[in-house]
Structure formats: structure tokens, C-alpha cells
Design an enzyme around this catalytic site. Structure first.
Site, PDB file in Angstrom:
ATOM      1  N   TYR A 148      -1.749  -0.419  -0.868  1.00  0.00           N
ATOM      2  CA  TYR A 148      -1.617  -1.421  -1.931  1.00  0.00           C
ATOM      3  C   TYR A 148      -0.604  -0.904  -2.952  1.00  0.00           C
ATOM      4  O   TYR A 148      -0.637   0.264  -3.343  1.00  0.00           O
ATOM      5  CB  TYR A 148      -2.965  -1.662  -2.632  1.00  0.00           C
ATOM      6  CG  TYR A 148      -2.817  -2.615  -3.807  1.00  0.00           C
ATOM      7  CD1 TYR A 148      -2.949  -3.978  -3.620  1.00  0.00           C
ATOM      8  CD2 TYR A 148      -2.486  -2.135  -5.083  1.00  0.00           C
ATOM      9  CE1 TYR A 148      -2.773  -4.869  -4.673  1.00  0.00           C
ATOM     10  CE2 TYR A 148      -2.293  -3.016  -6.142  1.00  0.00           C
ATOM     11  CZ  TYR A 148      -2.435  -4.368  -5.932  1.00  0.00           C
ATOM     12  OH  TYR A 148      -2.237  -5.247  -6.964  1.00  0.00           O
TER      13      TYR A 148
ATOM     14  N   GLU B 259       3.734  -7.495  -6.502  1.00  0.00           N
ATOM     15  CA  GLU B 259       2.645  -6.927  -5.707  1.00  0.00           C
ATOM     16  C   GLU B 259       3.016  -6.936  -4.227  1.00  0.00           C
ATOM     17  O   GLU B 259       3.461  -7.963  -3.707  1.00  0.00           O
ATOM     18  CB  GLU B 259       1.362  -7.739  -5.934  1.00  0.00           C
ATOM     19  CG  GLU B 259       0.146  -7.153  -5.236  1.00  0.00           C
ATOM     20  CD  GLU B 259      -1.063  -8.077  -5.335  1.00  0.00           C
ATOM     21  OE1 GLU B 259      -1.059  -9.145  -4.701  1.00  0.00           O
ATOM     22  OE2 GLU B 259      -2.009  -7.729  -6.067  1.00  0.00           O
TER      23      GLU B 259
END
Ligand code: GDP
Ligand code: MN
Length: 391
Positions: free
Chosen positions: A108, A196
Site C-alpha cells: 500500500y 494512492e
């Protein structure tokens, strides 16, 4: 302002993030064609402004162009309901068709604005794939946070340290440094609010690739980023908010049924609190701003009424730059032009308040005038209850 995954990948790709090859499809035929272009096997991904598409059935690995066509038929024109969209979901009108990647590890990586330190902060985790909210709940210890000093920028040794902490090694470390620097530059140079990549994938051959990408931008900076503003897709927005955006009104849709037209963000927040205190629930936040002409008041009414849940409208103006007589004229005009069939409660204070109140009284319209904020909130809640009882 949010943009689509394929747009975010194009931007990040230009800055140097490795992204898979792919193409857009607006029809099942195009999806099949794109899959063939990529060698037959491809991942089909619904392009909606939301995460959680995988879980909701909006992402699928298709083995051949026929499977791609079939999945495209299933998706196009439908609405996708994910954990993030709310019950209404988001309409799928384009698909991203991408070469399939083999996955060894999922990481992530996020860049956000940390309001506490007033700096851009990197959030990373070795447990990618999950949404950040779930990560924060289920694996909070896996989260690595790093604040970037704007005077120095993202230093290479910081980027390398982050790569180490994610368990990367060898050539992956310099690849990760490239990814981090690219995301940071894209964030800073384009007035982003969020970048992101989830998951950022390590392939079996050890190389990195961004399997998903999400970017959102500061709406207040769009005036100087026309190339970003052009990426806006009103079809993905809350229709209530699109109209307000087009008319430059600060509007946020909420779940209640008392529509609010207020000047000043602080007064708007206070009014929403007072409505709650009086036992009601606001349908929206709307700051009409200073110097509101009757036309602008009308646009504010249209915005509030585009929400079919609204049962009563509360207008609360403390006029400093504004003038109460303008606002009163706007309310009267809106009442007549829009054939209002919901009660309206008005509280006016400040410049030309007497003239404003007189205009409303002389209009003969059934507008409730309240003297204080508390009274206005109570009158709005009472009018709502009466309206519901009468139905
Ligand atoms: P999201 O659910 O909206 O965040 O959409 P993602 O783009 O993250 O896709 C969801 C999941 O699909 C990912 O976490 C991956 O596990 C999987 N996925 C997406 N693309 C590929 C791919 O090329 N290969 C494989 N094996 N899985 C993929
Ligand atoms: Mn994702």
C-alpha cells in the site's frame, strides 16, 4: 475533485511510475478489441470514482477477448455499489482494459495532506490490497508514516529507508525511490490532495508496478490547472453537488431533510448544530457567500431543492457584506419562480435588516420570519413536522 483510475495512471506514468499497458472501452466490442490488442488475456476494470471495486464485482481477470466482451456487457450501463459509494452507487460508462499482471506481493502506498503538520505525508504498508480504512483497523502496526519537509522535498535517503521498511531489496529499492519521487512530484506540481497506489505490486520477476491508482485534487486550485479541471467527470458526482459546483456554491449533500441556505461557513456549521439540537437533521451544508444577488439566492434554492428529500428550507443570513434586502428579494423571487411547495423559514440579521423583513412581510408569501438562530432552527423543525403530519 476525484479523477478516474485510468487518468491517474496516465498522470503518474508520465511522472515515472511504472503502470501496466491498457486502453479504454466504452462498448463490449471495444473491450474485446482492447483485450485482443493486449494478447487476449486482460483485466477489465469498471471506471467509477470509488475504491472497493474488486470486492463489489467491478474488476475481473478475463482469459480471452470473448470473456472480456461478456464481462463488459455485464458492467456497462450498470451502477456499481461499493463500500465507498453509498447505496445509490456510481454509474459505469467506461472500462479500463489492462494487461494482466502476476502478483508476488501487494503493497500500500498513499500520499496525503497531514493537516496537523501542514505537510505532505507518505503512508505505506507491506499489507496492500486492503482499503486503508481496513488496514488502519486490522493491521495498524503495519502502517509506516513519513512526513516530508517542503524545504528539502523528498530526500533519497528517506525514500530508501521507506523501501527497506517495506521489505524491499536490491534493485527494487531504487525502483521504489523512483516511484516515491514520481508520486511526490505529481502531488506537489499538480495541487493534488491525495495520491494512492493500492496495490503497488511486486511481480514474480521482482519489478514493481502500480496495479491501481487514485488521485484527487484541490478544487480551490483548479483555476490554475486547466488540464486537471478538464478531467472532471460530472457523471460520477452527486448530481446535487454538480449543480452547485457549476454555480460556484459551496455545497455538501447530507442525509437529513431540512435544506439550508446560509452565508459563511461558520454560521452554516452553527446552524446545522442548532437544527440537530432542535431535533432535526440538515439536508445539506450550503454557504452562499458574501454579496449574494437575488439570482444567486435563486441558484441556492435550486441547489437545495434538487435534493428530493428536502421538506423545509431554512435561510439564515447574517449580513455584513451581504444586504438583507437583497436576500429578501432573492427569497421572494425564488418562491415565485420555483413554485415552492415546501415551507421556508428566514432569519435575517445585519445590514438593512428592517428593509429585508418589510419586503418579506409585504410579499404576502407564507414565509416564516424568525428573530434568532435558535428560533429559526425550532421553526424549521416544527414546519417539517407539520408538513409530514399533513401528508
Ligand atoms: P479496487 O478494488 O477498486 O481498489 O480496485 P483494484 O484496482 O485495486 O483491483 C482490485 C483487486 O483486483 C486488486 O487488489 C488485485 O488483487 C486484483 N487485480 C487487479 N489487477 C490485477 C492483475 O492484473 N492481476 C491480478 N492477478 N490481480 C489483479
Ligand atoms: Mn485498489
Amino acid at each position: 475533485m476525484d479523477i478516474h483510475e485510468h487518468q491517474a495512471k496516465a498522470i503518474l506514468g508520465e511522472f515515472g511510475v511504472p503502470v501496466p499497458r491498457g486502453g479504454l472501452a466504452y462498448s463490449p466490442e471495444q473491450a474485446a478489441f482492447r483485450a485482443r490488442e493486449l494478447g487476449g488475456r486482460a483485466v477489465i476494470k469498471a471506471q467509477v470514482h470509488s475504491g472497493g471495486r474488486g470486492e463489489a464485482g467491478g474488476v475481473k481477470l478475463c482469459d480471452d477477448p470473448e470473456a472480456a466482451r461478456a464481462f463488459a456487457i455485464e458492467l456497462l450501463g450498470q451502477t456499481l455499489v461499493t463500500k465507498q459509494t453509498g447505496a445509490y452507487g456510481k454509474r459505469i460508462d467506461r472500462l479500463w482494459v489492462e494487461e494482466a499482471s502476476d502478483i508476488d506481493r501487494e503493497l500500500y502506498l498513499g500520499f496525503v495532506l497531514d493537516r496537523k503538520s501542514e505537510r505532505i505525508m507518505i503512508v505505506a504498508s507491506a499489507s496492500g490490497g486492503m482499503e486503508i480504512e481496513d488496514l488502519a483497523e486490522e493491521a495498524p502496526d503495519s502502517l509506516i508514516r513519513m512526513v516530508i519537509d517542503p524545504a528539502v522535498g523528498l530526500a533519497d535517503f528517506h525514500a530508501r529507508e521507506l523501501a527497506f521498511r517495506l521489505g524491499l531489496s536490491g534493485a527494487q529499492i531504487s525502483e521504489m525511490v523512483t516511484v516515491l519521487r514520481a508520486c511526490y512530484r505529481a502531488y506537489r506540481d499538480l495541487d493534488a490532495m491525495m495520491v494512492e497506489i493500492n496495490p503497488l505490486v511486486v511481480r514474480p520477476d521482482g519489478t514493481l508496478v502500480a496495479l491501481d491508482a487514485k488521485m484527487s485534487f484541490d478544487t480551490n486550485a483548479l483555476f490554475r490547472r486547466p488540464e486537471i479541471a478538464a478531467l472532471r467527470d460530472p457523471g460520477q458526482e452527486d448530481p446535487r453537488e454538480s449543480y452547485a459546483f457549476d454555480h460556484n456554491l459551496a455545497y455538501v449533500g447530507l442525509d437529513g431533510d431540512i435544506g439550508c441556505i446560509i452565508n459563511g461557513a461558520g454560521l452554516a456549521m452553527a446552524s446545522m448544530d442548532m437544527i440537530q439540537l432542535a431535533g432535526g437533521a440538515p439536508a445539506n451544508f450550503l454557504d452562499i457567500g458574501g454579496g449574494a444577488s437575488p439570482e444567486r439566492v435563486c441558484q441556492a434554492f435550486r441547489t437545495v431543492l434538487s435534493d428530493t428529500n428536502v421538506r423545509v428550507i431554512l435561510v439564515n443570513i447574517f449580513a455584513g457584506i451581504n444586504r438583507c434586502d437583497w436576500i429578501a428579494n432573492g427569497v421572494i423571487q425564488a418562491y415565485r419562480d420555483l413554485n415552492l411547495n415546501v415551507p421556508v423559514v428566514v432569519r435575517l440579521a445585519g445590514t438593512n435588516v428592517e428593509a429585508g423583513r418589510r419586503l418579506i412581510a409585504e410579499s404576502g408569501l407564507p414565509i416564516v420570519v424568525a428573530a434568532t438562530l435558535a428560533e429559526a432552527a425550532e421553526a424549521a423543525v416544527a414546519a417539517r413536522a407539520q408538513g409530514i403530519a399533513a401528508q
